[in-house]
Design a protein around this motif. Sequence first.
Motif, short mmCIF file in Angstrom:
data_model
loop_
_atom_site.label_atom_id
_atom_site.label_comp_id
_atom_site.label_asym_id
_atom_site.label_seq_id
_atom_site.Cartn_x
_atom_site.Cartn_y
_atom_site.Cartn_z
N ALA A 6 0.81 -1.22 0.00
CA ALA A 6 0.00 0.00 0.00
C ALA A 6 0.84 1.26 0.00
CB ALA A 6 -0.92 0.00 1.22
N ALA A 7 2.02 1.21 0.60
CA ALA A 7 2.87 2.40 0.68
C ALA A 7 4.32 1.96 0.86
CB ALA A 7 2.44 3.29 1.84
N VAL A 8 5.23 2.74 0.29
CA VAL A 8 6.66 2.50 0.47
C VAL A 8 7.33 3.85 0.72
CG1 VAL A 8 7.20 2.66 -2.01
CG2 VAL A 8 8.75 1.42 -0.46
N TYR A 9 8.28 3.88 1.62
CA TYR A 9 8.99 5.12 1.91
C TYR A 9 10.43 4.80 2.30
CZ TYR A 9 8.30 3.86 6.82
OH TYR A 9 8.30 3.20 8.03
N ALA A 10 11.27 5.81 2.25
CA ALA A 10 12.67 5.66 2.66
C ALA A 10 13.14 6.96 3.29
CB ALA A 10 13.55 5.31 1.47
N TYR A 11 14.03 6.87 4.26
CA TYR A 11 14.65 8.07 4.80
C TYR A 11 16.00 7.73 5.39
CZ TYR A 11 14.15 7.25 9.84
OH TYR A 11 14.31 6.78 11.12
N GLN A 12 16.84 8.76 5.49
CA GLN A 12 18.19 8.64 5.99
C GLN A 12 18.36 9.64 7.14
OE1 GLN A 12 22.52 8.19 3.76
NE2 GLN A 12 21.16 9.74 3.03
N PRO A 13 18.54 9.20 8.38
CA PRO A 13 18.70 10.15 9.48
C PRO A 13 19.88 11.09 9.26
CG PRO A 13 18.36 7.93 10.30
CD PRO A 13 18.58 7.81 8.83
N LEU A 14 19.68 12.36 9.62
CA LEU A 14 20.72 13.37 9.49
C LEU A 14 21.55 13.33 10.77
CD1 LEU A 14 20.03 17.06 8.35
CD2 LEU A 14 21.95 16.37 9.77
N VAL A 15 22.72 12.66 10.72
CA VAL A 15 23.48 12.40 11.93
C VAL A 15 24.97 12.64 11.73
CG1 VAL A 15 21.84 10.82 13.02
CG2 VAL A 15 23.45 9.94 11.32
#
Length: 910
Positions: free
Chosen positions: A320-329
């Motif tokens: 139903a949904a796909v997402y991606a993220y990269q923490p800013l660290v």
Amino acid sequence: MKNLLLAAAVVFYAGYASPVIAQKAETPKFISNTEGIKEYSLSNGMKVLLIPDASQSNAVINIVYNVGSKNEGYGEKGMAHLLEHMLFKSTKKLGDIKKMLSDKGGNANGTTWYDRTNYYEVFPSNEENLKWFLAMEADRMVNATILQTDLDKEFSVVRNEFEIGENNPGSVLQERIVSSAYLWHNYGNSTIGSKEDIERVKAPTLRKFYEKYYQPDNATLIVAGKFDEKKTLDYISEYFSTIPKPSRVIDPDYTLEPAQDGERFVELKRSGDSKVIGALYHTAPYADKDYAALDALAEILTADPSGYLYKAMIDSHKAAAVYAYQPLVRDASYMYFGLEVPADKDVKATENEFRAELDKVATIKYTQQDVDRAKAKILKQLENIKNNTIGFAINLTEIIGAGNYKLGFLYRDTVEKLTLADVQRVAEKYFRTNNRTIGVFIPAKDEVRVKNVEYSNEQIASLTKDYKGKALEKEAAPFEASIKNLKANLTEGKLSNGMKYGVIKKEIKGGKVLGSFRFPVSNAKDLSAKSDIGSLMAQVLKTGTKSHTKEQIQDMLDQWKSNVNFGYGGQTFFVNFSTYKESLPKVMDLIKEILTESTFPEAELAKTINEYNTYLESSLNDPQSIAFSEIERITENYPKESIYYTPSTKEQIESYKKVKREQLVDFYNKILGSNNGVGTIVGDVDTKAASTLLEGTFAKWNSKSKYEYIKPELFATKKQDKEYLTPDKENGAAVGKISFSMDRKSPDYPALVIANEMLGSGGFLTARIPTRLREKEGISYGAGSFVNVPIDNNVASWSWYAFFNPTKKDAVNKALKEEVNKAVKDGFTEEEFKSNLTSWLNSRKTGLGNDNTLMGLVNSQLQYGQSLDEYDALEAKVSALKVSQVNDVLRKYISEDKLTSVFAGDFNKK
């Protein structure tokens, strides 16, 4: 919650000049001016950033400490976050910090993450406020009391916050995956911490942590918005330069996560209705050039509708949904993918399909269009953040935590220079099976492992030392936050079809232009049983027109750094946009095209229904969703075909499944139109040009259905408590409601507004209900009240809410009822009234500094004939009240005998 101002607190603090040990004050040393960020330093090691913006009516102070959950040791998991809570308690000089913050007004908060902790306050700009908040932050930097008695109360509040997160299967799965991916580095530990550590840590241990990290040489102070720069530097000198540099030295962190040596797998089994798959790859620090290329790759893979993973998993209806993220660290980061799976899909089969698609990432031959599209979207986001000065100052928190504020500009520059080769390179480098955490361990030979990149402080200093940034932009003109000034800069008009509009002449940073439109439509007969059709229609609206595909529409908006959103609810269709002056004509043409030429692709409707229902399935057993939904179902008795009917979650799921494309097209063609609508544009635009654009966009777009306002009905509430069991959920929720007859013209309205402020809405969690439930008894993370008094009808209500551990249900219910009954019986005091009045007035002043507030006020004037002068008139009426009048109105409308309440949670827990 709104944050409020108490006049007595200002008087108390006005003479406070030196918050800590007196030593010779010094003027902050100017370092550089990088694209409008003026950097200074103090000899005690503190960094200072000033970001002036005269177009703002508010200012923000944000102080960032380079300490977060990464710095926690054995037995200290959650200490950084717990300490953040404790710094809202008291100091040796000031006493009750939370009360004074509440009294002072504006918005105040603190947040904690891996590398940093920050505290910020947004407030109406004036010298008194600026001086007070700077002095306060200097005081709690070194003078926090951190009492065991306060900690004993607060740890249960933090534990309650922990339990709220435990209700979300997706969040818990992500936590497990991250902890499995990091064996040694503390990024593997959740910032909220271990419940056991939170409960057992003692005040002396917390104090050692505080005294080590809460010092000027470990802090960056940001002041942004509207302020006098010279006076600000004088106050910083007075309050912060007098704090001595500590003798202790904070050694650099040296733990580096070793290269992962095989795919790892996590399986989580617990109560819930969602099916979620997650995948994690170790990546690079924010300072590394690969970080920007990886962000672009994430966009290329998951963007709706062009993403490779999106097409493979969503267009095929496998998910139903796909997402991606990269923490800013600060240290080597990770990229996390989330996949939401519908209830009728086999999660194991979907997991295998998802793994197979991820395996292709390193071998896909990406195109220049892919890269250009991703760059446009990222740069649009960066531009929008930069041109919202208040938000930009708070957003710098993460970048400072990553090493240095200039890294944000270097990141932007890297994005601008990204090539197809860069994206291809990082895909091949990082997207290896042995660098992934998703499944079982697989033995393999001759693995080429990905080693995490390490950056020293010296390397980051070298990267940023001589960075100058781009040329400074033109500063936006000042705009006073007042109704008088709003009226002076407002032009109203009417289109040839009767639609009313307003144009607010106001410079916004970067030449930004905003628009907000409301279109009341149709009648009870034509809208019967069509609420879900209208809702889905609005969501599918911009997925394709006769001239452009969904992908092309999104590409154009990204290139123009613009956003256009549509929504439908009740009897109103909404259109909102954000763009820049030079792109306004193009955006208006696109809106016209969407409103008159949309094609509603069958596949997009199917995807939207799939997404909606997957979300709804995840909330079937969620206490908060149940509580807020069921309170409406219990207290209202509308027929199912009414626009005001509230369906159960199961009813909603089944209703969405039945919606057909032909129904959307019919609704679009017959119901929608602008001839009864209103809208407002704010920005530095020519009024005549704006009028011409609006005429060309909306004047010929008329509804075929006659507009007749559908009035809601008043259903009396009664004394009733109802429970809903949600097995194995760690947190509970409660909502209560009293219905009554009132509109905003009622002579009782001003008194009810301020009564609600004192009872549960006003203050930084210091109104009566949150004070009792959170501060005194520590049985709720969030509790309060709110009123709903409409402009165009008399169906009003007062409501309360609380989130709590299910074992505390009876205590929450008892405390709530006692506070309501006490207020009704004994009334509020004169002191309460005066302090809440001052803080309420300040919160409204803060609100006028928001462009969306300005557009909302103008639209209400256009739609309902409610004069802008009513904003000031309400303040005058409230200010003229006597506390006896407020108490009389409270008793007239609020009573436990009329209170219906809903409790949802696992109340079988012991």
